[in-house]
Design a protein around this motif. Structure first.
Motif, short mmCIF file in Angstrom:
data_model
loop_
_atom_site.label_atom_id
_atom_site.label_comp_id
_atom_site.label_asym_id
_atom_site.label_seq_id
_atom_site.Cartn_x
_atom_site.Cartn_y
_atom_site.Cartn_z
N LEU A 287 34.22 55.86 18.36
CA LEU A 287 33.06 55.36 17.62
C LEU A 287 33.33 53.97 17.06
O LEU A 287 32.46 53.09 17.13
N SER A 288 34.52 53.76 16.53
CA SER A 288 34.86 52.45 15.97
C SER A 288 34.76 51.37 17.02
O SER A 288 34.21 50.28 16.78
N SER A 289 35.28 51.63 18.21
CA SER A 289 35.24 50.65 19.29
C SER A 289 33.81 50.29 19.66
O SER A 289 33.45 49.12 19.83
N ARG A 290 32.96 51.30 19.77
CA ARG A 290 31.57 51.06 20.16
C ARG A 290 30.79 50.36 19.04
O ARG A 290 29.99 49.45 19.31
N MET A 291 31.02 50.76 17.78
CA MET A 291 30.33 50.12 16.67
C MET A 291 30.75 48.65 16.52
O MET A 291 29.91 47.77 16.27
N ASN A 292 32.05 48.38 16.70
CA ASN A 292 32.52 47.00 16.59
C ASN A 292 31.98 46.14 17.72
O ASN A 292 31.64 44.96 17.52
N ASP A 293 31.90 46.71 18.93
CA ASP A 293 31.32 45.98 20.05
C ASP A 293 29.84 45.71 19.81
O ASP A 293 29.32 44.61 20.07
N PHE A 294 29.15 46.72 19.28
CA PHE A 294 27.72 46.59 18.95
C PHE A 294 27.52 45.43 17.97
O PHE A 294 26.64 44.57 18.15
N ALA A 295 28.36 45.40 16.91
CA ALA A 295 28.26 44.36 15.89
C ALA A 295 28.57 42.98 16.47
O ALA A 295 27.91 41.99 16.15
N GLU A 296 29.59 42.91 17.34
CA GLU A 296 29.99 41.63 17.90
C GLU A 296 28.89 41.03 18.77
O GLU A 296 28.67 39.81 18.77
N ILE A 297 28.20 41.86 19.53
CA ILE A 297 27.10 41.37 20.37
C ILE A 297 26.06 40.69 19.50
O ILE A 297 25.52 39.62 19.84
N LEU A 298 25.77 41.28 18.35
CA LEU A 298 24.76 40.70 17.46
C LEU A 298 25.31 39.49 16.70
O LEU A 298 24.65 38.45 16.58
N HIS A 299 26.54 39.58 16.19
CA HIS A 299 27.14 38.48 15.45
C HIS A 299 27.31 37.23 16.32
O HIS A 299 27.27 36.11 15.82
N SER A 300 27.53 37.42 17.62
CA SER A 300 27.77 36.29 18.51
C SER A 300 26.49 35.62 18.98
O SER A 300 26.53 34.64 19.74
N THR A 301 25.35 36.12 18.52
CA THR A 301 24.08 35.50 18.88
C THR A 301 24.01 34.07 18.32
O THR A 301 24.25 33.86 17.12
N PRO A 302 23.72 33.06 19.16
CA PRO A 302 23.58 31.69 18.63
C PRO A 302 22.48 31.66 17.56
O PRO A 302 21.36 32.10 17.81
N PRO A 303 22.79 31.19 16.35
CA PRO A 303 21.80 31.20 15.28
C PRO A 303 20.77 30.09 15.43
O PRO A 303 21.08 28.99 15.93
N ALA A 304 19.55 30.36 15.01
CA ALA A 304 18.51 29.32 15.00
C ALA A 304 18.86 28.24 13.99
O ALA A 304 18.52 27.07 14.16
N ASP A 305 19.55 28.64 12.91
CA ASP A 305 20.01 27.73 11.87
C ASP A 305 21.52 27.91 11.74
O ASP A 305 21.99 28.99 11.39
N ALA A 306 22.28 26.85 12.02
CA ALA A 306 23.73 26.95 12.01
C ALA A 306 24.28 27.40 10.67
O ALA A 306 25.37 27.99 10.59
N ALA A 307 23.52 27.16 9.60
CA ALA A 307 23.97 27.55 8.26
C ALA A 307 23.63 29.00 7.94
O ALA A 307 24.00 29.50 6.87
N ALA A 308 22.92 29.67 8.84
CA ALA A 308 22.50 31.05 8.59
C ALA A 308 22.81 31.91 9.81
O ALA A 308 21.92 32.18 10.63
N PRO A 309 24.06 32.33 9.97
CA PRO A 309 24.42 33.16 11.12
C PRO A 309 23.74 34.52 11.09
O PRO A 309 23.29 34.98 10.04
N VAL A 310 23.66 35.16 12.24
CA VAL A 310 23.04 36.48 12.36
C VAL A 310 23.87 37.51 11.59
O VAL A 310 25.10 37.55 11.71
N LEU A 311 23.19 38.30 10.79
CA LEU A 311 23.85 39.35 10.01
C LEU A 311 23.35 40.72 10.45
O LEU A 311 22.27 40.85 11.02
N LEU A 312 24.14 41.73 10.14
CA LEU A 312 23.74 43.12 10.38
C LEU A 312 23.12 43.69 9.11
O LEU A 312 23.47 43.27 7.99
N PRO A 313 22.23 44.66 9.23
CA PRO A 313 21.69 45.31 8.04
C PRO A 313 22.81 45.90 7.19
O PRO A 313 23.71 46.56 7.71
N GLY A 314 22.78 45.63 5.89
CA GLY A 314 23.79 46.14 4.98
C GLY A 314 24.99 45.23 4.80
O GLY A 314 25.85 45.48 3.94
#
Length: 350
Positions: A287-314
């Motif tokens: 579960l940890s491996s899958r959750m961390n991969d899930f988070a990384e896919i979202l975190h690595s999204t190029p942000p529309a605003d460089a000062a505001a990176p993509v965050l996960l809920p919570g």
């Protein structure tokens, strides 16, 4: 320097003060500790509007018996994975913790557990319950109904509550993903602030009393909140109330009493806690491996605003929690004084 001068408290100190305040309002030591867990964690998450300050508003109703200080909360198993909780008009976070534990027990035994609570009151924010569940390895879907402030889509009379709902997913060894939201575009508190400042509001926030979108904050306060996503948010609000209110046996829609207009009467709010035991699905490493991969896919999204990176809920709440545990919890000195006054001469211990 004293706590009230510095306004900074440790987690243990704030918990003791909150427990003593609740005991001063008539709760037993154990009940006070359970309710305080929810409110203290909310405060540490940065959710001050739903944190320990709620003890003051709960106290207003406890003093006039609008809420029962010593409820006889009953848990009934109606099927292997379904339990019903009668809160007996107890303080909402206390009822919520009883329901959460009942859902955990059912999920531990069957893999999935649903607790439906009735006879409750405002139970704080959703995120603390999701966090507690995630710490024990449970994914969760949790929600509550609320006093009516939203008109049905296309209507011009409030029939729905701005019901909180959310979810939580554990990450073994890391922070859970948690979403905590209400079904309105904006909270009434934001509209009240705009009215006080004489500022307009976006026309997507609320309607006037005739059900027409408005930018006038005062007109909005006399009207209705708009749900997120238009008619889709209206549908979501219905689902929350069908689960939390109708299926639980609690009040629903306009049957829910307003704690402002009728503070001496039980609200009979309902909550739902749907938990999945993720330990049944695979190892913690899996579960940890899958959750961390899930988070990384979202975190690595190029942000529309460089000062505001993509965050996960919570993510913000989890950061606030770590900061509070490291640097202490900053509390309004007036609120701190009020809590200490309620708990004066009362020990947080049994």
């Amino acid at each position: 320097m004293t706590d009230i001068e510095s306004k900074v408290l440790t987690e243990d100190a704030l918990r003791d003060i909150s427990v003593a305040a609740l005991r001063g309002l008539g709760l037993s030591a154990d009940d006070a500790r359970q309710a305080a867990r929810v409110l203290v964690l909310a405060e540490m998450f940065g959710l001050g509007t739903h944190g320990v300050g709620r003890i003051i508003s709960y106290g207003e109703r406890l003093r006039i018996d609008g809420i029962s200080a010593r409820p006889n909360i009953a848990v009934e198993t109606v099927a292997p994975a379904i339990v019903r909780v009668d809160g007996d008009n107890g303080v909402g976070p206390l009822v919520g913790m009883h329901a959460l534990r009942a859902a955990m027990k059912a999920a531990s035994e069957t893999g999935i557990g649903l607790a439906l609570a009735r006879g409750s009151n405002h139970f704080g924010p959703v995120s603390p319950y999701c966090y507690f569940a995630a710490q024990e390895g449970f994914a969760s879907l949790i929600g509550s109904n609320a006093t009516t402030t939203i008109a049905p889509w296309g209507g011009r009379e409030a029939r729905l509550g701005n019901s909180p709902c959310g979810f939580g997913f554990p990450t073994p060894g890391g922070d859970p993903i948690i979403l905590d939201m209400a079904v309105s575009v904006a909270a009434r508190a934001k509209i009240r602030n705009a009215a006080a400042a004489g500022q307009p509001i976006p026309d997507t926030w609320a309607t006037d009393k005739e059900g027409k979108p408005t930018t006038d904050a005062n007109a909005a306060l006399n009207g209705f909140l708009l749900p997120i996503g238009g008619h889709k948010g209206y549908g979501l609000a219905l689902v929350v109330d069908l689960l939390a209110g109708l299926l639980s046996g609690a009040a629903y829609l306009t049957h829910v009493k307003s704690w402002v207009d009728n503070p001496e009467q039980p609200q009979d709010l309902g909550h739902y806690f749907l938990l999945i035991d993720t330990k049944r699905l695979g190892s913690s490493n899996w579960l940890s491996s899958r959750m961390n991969d899930f988070a990384e896919i979202l975190h690595s999204t190029p942000p529309a605003d460089a000062a505001a990176p993509v965050l996960l809920p919570g993510e913000i709440e989890n950061r606030n929690l770590k900061r509070a545990r490291q640097d202490g919890i900053r509390l309004n000195p007036t609120l701190l004084s009020e809590l200490r006054t309620l708990g004066k001469g009362v020990s947080a211990a049994v």
